[in-house]
Design a protein around this motif. Structure first.
Motif, PDB file in Angstrom:
ATOM      1  N   SER A   1       0.829  -1.079   0.027  1.00 20.00           N
ATOM      2  CA  SER A   1      -0.182  -0.089   0.110  1.00 20.00           C
ATOM      3  C   SER A   1       0.738   1.452  -0.078  1.00 20.00           C
ATOM      4  O   SER A   1       0.475   2.155  -0.690  1.00 20.00           O
TER       5      SER A   1
ATOM      6  N   ASP B   1      -6.567  -2.376  -7.097  1.00 18.82           N
ATOM      7  CA  ASP B   1      -6.064  -2.756  -5.919  1.00 18.82           C
ATOM      8  C   ASP B   1      -5.872  -3.979  -5.450  1.00 18.82           C
ATOM      9  O   ASP B   1      -4.935  -4.553  -4.871  1.00 18.82           O
ATOM     10  N   GLU B   2      -7.006  -4.721  -5.664  1.00 16.84           N
ATOM     11  CA  GLU B   2      -6.858  -6.119  -5.263  1.00 16.84           C
ATOM     12  C   GLU B   2      -7.511  -6.903  -6.571  1.00 16.84           C
ATOM     13  O   GLU B   2      -8.674  -6.958  -6.539  1.00 16.84           O
TER      14      GLU B   2
ATOM     15  N   ASP C   1     -11.258  -0.180  -6.346  1.00 18.38           N
ATOM     16  CA  ASP C   1     -10.774  -1.017  -4.907  1.00 18.38           C
ATOM     17  C   ASP C   1     -11.969  -1.473  -4.294  1.00 18.38           C
ATOM     18  O   ASP C   1     -13.168  -0.908  -3.838  1.00 18.38           O
TER      19      ASP C   1
ATOM     20  N   GLY D   1      -9.138   4.488 -10.455  1.00 12.82           N
ATOM     21  CA  GLY D   1      -9.080   3.368  -9.295  1.00 12.82           C
ATOM     22  C   GLY D   1     -10.114   2.403  -9.160  1.00 12.82           C
ATOM     23  O   GLY D   1     -11.231   2.509  -9.258  1.00 12.82           O
TER      24      GLY D   1
ATOM     25  N   GLU E   1      -8.672   1.857   0.463  1.00 19.69           N
ATOM     26  CA  GLU E   1      -7.334   2.270   0.102  1.00 19.69           C
ATOM     27  C   GLU E   1      -7.333   3.533  -0.841  1.00 19.69           C
ATOM     28  O   GLU E   1      -6.470   4.435  -0.641  1.00 19.69           O
ATOM     29  N   LEU E   2      -8.204   3.703  -1.742  1.00 15.66           N
ATOM     30  CA  LEU E   2      -8.147   4.610  -2.748  1.00 15.66           C
ATOM     31  C   LEU E   2      -9.225   5.824  -2.489  1.00 15.66           C
ATOM     32  O   LEU E   2      -9.114   6.859  -3.049  1.00 15.66           O
TER      33      LEU E   2
ATOM     34  N   LEU F   1      -5.623   1.661 -11.722  1.00 16.92           N
ATOM     35  CA  LEU F   1      -4.977   1.164 -10.572  1.00 16.92           C
ATOM     36  C   LEU F   1      -6.227   0.031 -10.079  1.00 16.92           C
ATOM     37  O   LEU F   1      -7.103   0.637  -9.584  1.00 16.92           O
TER      38      LEU F   1
ATOM     39  N   CYS G   1      -2.599  -4.610  -8.806  1.00 17.78           N
ATOM     40  CA  CYS G   1      -1.893  -4.918  -7.495  1.00 17.78           C
ATOM     41  C   CYS G   1      -2.768  -6.111  -6.900  1.00 17.78           C
ATOM     42  O   CYS G   1      -4.031  -6.290  -7.260  1.00 17.78           O
TER      43      CYS G   1
ATOM     44  N   GLN H   1       2.129   1.719  -3.468  1.00 21.81           N
ATOM     45  CA  GLN H   1       0.915   2.438  -4.438  1.00 21.81           C
ATOM     46  C   GLN H   1       0.685   3.939  -3.965  1.00 21.81           C
ATOM     47  O   GLN H   1       0.551   4.580  -4.852  1.00 21.81           O
ATOM     48  N   ARG H   2       0.975   4.280  -2.772  1.00 17.73           N
ATOM     49  CA  ARG H   2       0.729   5.597  -2.230  1.00 17.73           C
ATOM     50  C   ARG H   2       1.820   6.569  -2.831  1.00 17.73           C
ATOM     51  O   ARG H   2       1.460   7.589  -3.467  1.00 17.73           O
TER      52      ARG H   2
END
Length: 451
Positions: free
Chosen positions: A188, A287-288, A209, A207, A215-216, A285, A328, A191-192
Motif C-alpha cells: 500500500s 487494488d486487489e 478498489d 481506481g 485504500e483509494l 490502478l 495489485c 501504491q501511495r
C-alpha cells in the motif's frame, strides 16, 4: 602530543558513532575517503585474486624478453571512470580481450568482501564497458530519496534501489505492471508513492478498489473515476474499452498517410499526435485483482469473465491509446481462473513484496529469473516495503519505497485536485465529495457526477 591524541580519539569516536547511528552521514564525512583509498590501492591485487585479470599479451612478453626485463604482471580491467556518490562508488571498467561482463557479475560478492563494501552490483554499459556500483552502507534500511531526480512525463520516482540509484516507474517504457505483496508487506505504501508521484502530472487516475474503497477513497479528489465493487468495476472497465476505441479512431483520423507526410509525422499512438489533439493518458490502478476474479454463482462467473476480458483487452491494446494498468494483489495465481495467465503475460513490469507462498513469486518472476523468485521468497517480515522489481529483460533489483503516510498522500492529491481531468466516458463514475457526510459514501455508478 596529548592534545593530538585527545583530538584523534574524539575523531575516531565521532566516526564510530556516526557509522552506528547515521550511516549516510558517516559515508559523506569519513567513509567515502577511506573507501576510495582502499579501492584504488587494492585494485590490482583484488582483481587478480578474484580472477578478473588476463595474462600479458604476446607482444609484451616478446618485448620483455628482448629488453631482458621481468615477465609482465597480469592486467586487470582498465578504470575508465571513478566517481564517488552519496551512497557509494561508481567504477566504469574497460574489459580486456577475453573478458566478459558476466565475469564481473559473478565476482561481485568477492569484490564486496575484498573492498569491504556493503554491496556490489554491475551492469554492461556497452560492448567491452561494465559499470560497477558499490554501496558503502545499507541504503534500504532507512530510505532517503535524493533531492534531485530525473522527472519526465509519465515517469515517476517511486523507490530506491540497493545500489543507491532511483527506481522509476516509466509508463512509456513499461506500460503495464503487476505488484504483489502479502498483508503488511508495504504494498500500500508503494501504491501511495505511485499516486503521489502521478498527482502533479497531466494524467487521469482511475481506481478500482473492491475493499469498499478504503485504500483509494481518501485520494478520490485526484481520481477521475472510482469503483468499490465488482459490478461497478465491470461497467468502469467497459467504459475504458469504449474510450480506447474512440482514441484509436482519433489516431486513425489524424494519420493522413500520404506521400507529402514525413514518416516521423505519421501517428501510431497518442504521443505522436499534436498537443492540442492528444487525449490525456489514463492510469488504471486495481487494488486487489483477486476480488475481481472470484465468483460464487453463475451470474458472478459471467461478471468475472467480463471483467477479465476487459482487463486483457486493455493490457493488449491500451498502450497506444494511452491507457496503462497497475494491477495489485496479495495473491496472483492460475487458480484465479482462465485469462489470468494471459493477463500476466501482458504485464511487463513486475514488483513483488513479501509473499506468503512460492507460487505467487513464480507468477511474478518465474518467466523472468529464477534468482528473482528466490530473492522474493526470502524477504523478511520485519523489512516492510522491501521488494524485488524486474521486467521481461531478465534484470531485477531490490528496492524499497520511502514511507509515505496516508495523510501525506491525501494532502498531495488534494493539492493537485485541480489537475483532475474530466473524461466524458468516465463521468458517471467520478465522485463529488462533500465537506462533511454523516453516512459513508458508496463508490458506485449512481454516485453524484461533478460539474
Amino acid at each position: 602530543m596529548t592534545t593530538f591524541t585527545v583530538a584523534l580519539v574524539l575523531v575516531v569516536a565521532a566516526a564510530g558513532l556516526l557509522r552506528w547511528r547515521r550511516p549516510a552521514w558517516y559515508w559523506m564525512t569519513f567513509g567515502v575517503t577511506l573507501a576510495s583509498l582502499r579501492v584504488l590501492l587494492r585494485y590490482a591485487s583484488v582483481m587478480d585474486a578474484c580472477g578478473l585479470t588476463v595474462p600479458p599479451s604476446r607482444w609484451r612478453l616478446a618485448l620483455a624478453r628482448v629488453t631482458n626485463r621481468p615477465v609482465p604482471d597480469p592486467r586487470p580491467p582498465c578504470i575508465l571512470r571513478f566517481r564517488p556518490t552519496r551512497t557509494g562508488l561508481v567504477l566504469r571498467l574497460g574489459l580486456r580481450p577475453g573478458q566478459d561482463a558476466f565475469d564481473v557479475a559473478a565476482a561481485s560478492d568477492r569484490l564486496r568482501h575484498s573492498f569491504s563494501m556493503y554491496g556490489v552490483t554491475s551492469r554492461e554499459v556497452r560492448s567491452g564497458v561494465v559499470e560497477v556500483r558499490m554501496t558503502g552502507y545499507d541504503v534500504l534500511k532507512r530510505v532517503q530519496m535524493p533531492a534531485k531526480v530525473d522527472t519526465r512525463p509519465m515517469r515517476v520516482p517511486v523507490a530506491l534501489r540497493e545500489d543507491g540509484s532511483v527506481h522509476y516507474r516509466d509508463y512509456r517504457a513499461i506500460p503495464h505492471a503487476l505488484t504483489l505483496g502479502a498483508t503488511e508487506s508495504g504494498k500500500s505504501v508503494y501504491q501511495r508513492n505511485l499516486v503521489a508521484g502521478l498527482a502533479p502530472m497531466d494524467v487521469a487516475l482511475v481506481g478500482i478498489d473492491c475493499k469498499q474503497g478504503v485504500e483509494l477513497f481518501p485520494l478520490a479528489r485526484r481520481f477521475s473515476a472510482l469503483a468499490d465493487n465488482p459490478d461497478t468495476a465491470a461497467d468502469l472497465l467497459d467504459a475504458l474499452v469504449s474510450r480506447m476505441e474512440g482514441v484509436y479512431q482519433l489516431i486513425r483520423a489524424e494519420q493522413r498517410i500520404t506521400s507529402a507526410v514525413a514518416d516521423a509525422e505519421i501517428a501510431a499512438d497518442i504521443w505522436d499526435l499534436p498537443d492540442h489533439l492528444r487525449p490525456v493518458p489514463v492510469v488504471v490502478l486495481v487494488d486487489e485483482v483477486a476480488e475481481l476474479a472470484l465468483f460464487a454463482s453463475k451470474d458472478e462467473e459471467k461478471r468475472r469473465d467480463r471483467i477479465i476480458t476487459a482487463l486483457v483487452r486493455l493490457a493488449q491494446l491500451g498502450r497506444a491509446a494511452g491507457i496503462y494498468l497497475e494491477i495489485c494483489g496479495q495473491r496472483f495465481g492460475s487458480e484465479l481462473g482462465k485469462g489470468i495467465t494471459m493477463l500476466r503475460a501482458q504485464l511487463t513490469g513486475r514488483t513483488a513484496h513479501r509473499v506468503n507462498d512460492e507460487t505467487s513469486a513464480n507468477m511474478a518472476f518465474g518467466d523472468i529469473s529464477p534468482d528473482a523468485v528466490l530473492a522474493a521468497i526470502q524477504i523478511p517480515a520485519e523489512l516492510r516495503g522491501l521488494a524485488i522489481a524486474g521486467d521481461s529483460t531478465g534484470g531485477w533489483h531490490r528496492i524499497r519505497a520511502p514511507h509515505t503516510s496516508l495523510r501525506q498522500a491525501v494532502n498531495t492529491c488534494n493539492r493537485h485536485a485541480d489537475r483532475t481531468p474530466a473524461i466524458p466516458e468516465l463521468a458517471p463514475f467520478r465522485l463529488e465529495l462533500a465537506v462533511a457526510t454523516e453516512a459513508p459514501v458508496r463508490l458506485s455508478k449512481t454516485a453524484p457526477v461533478t460539474a
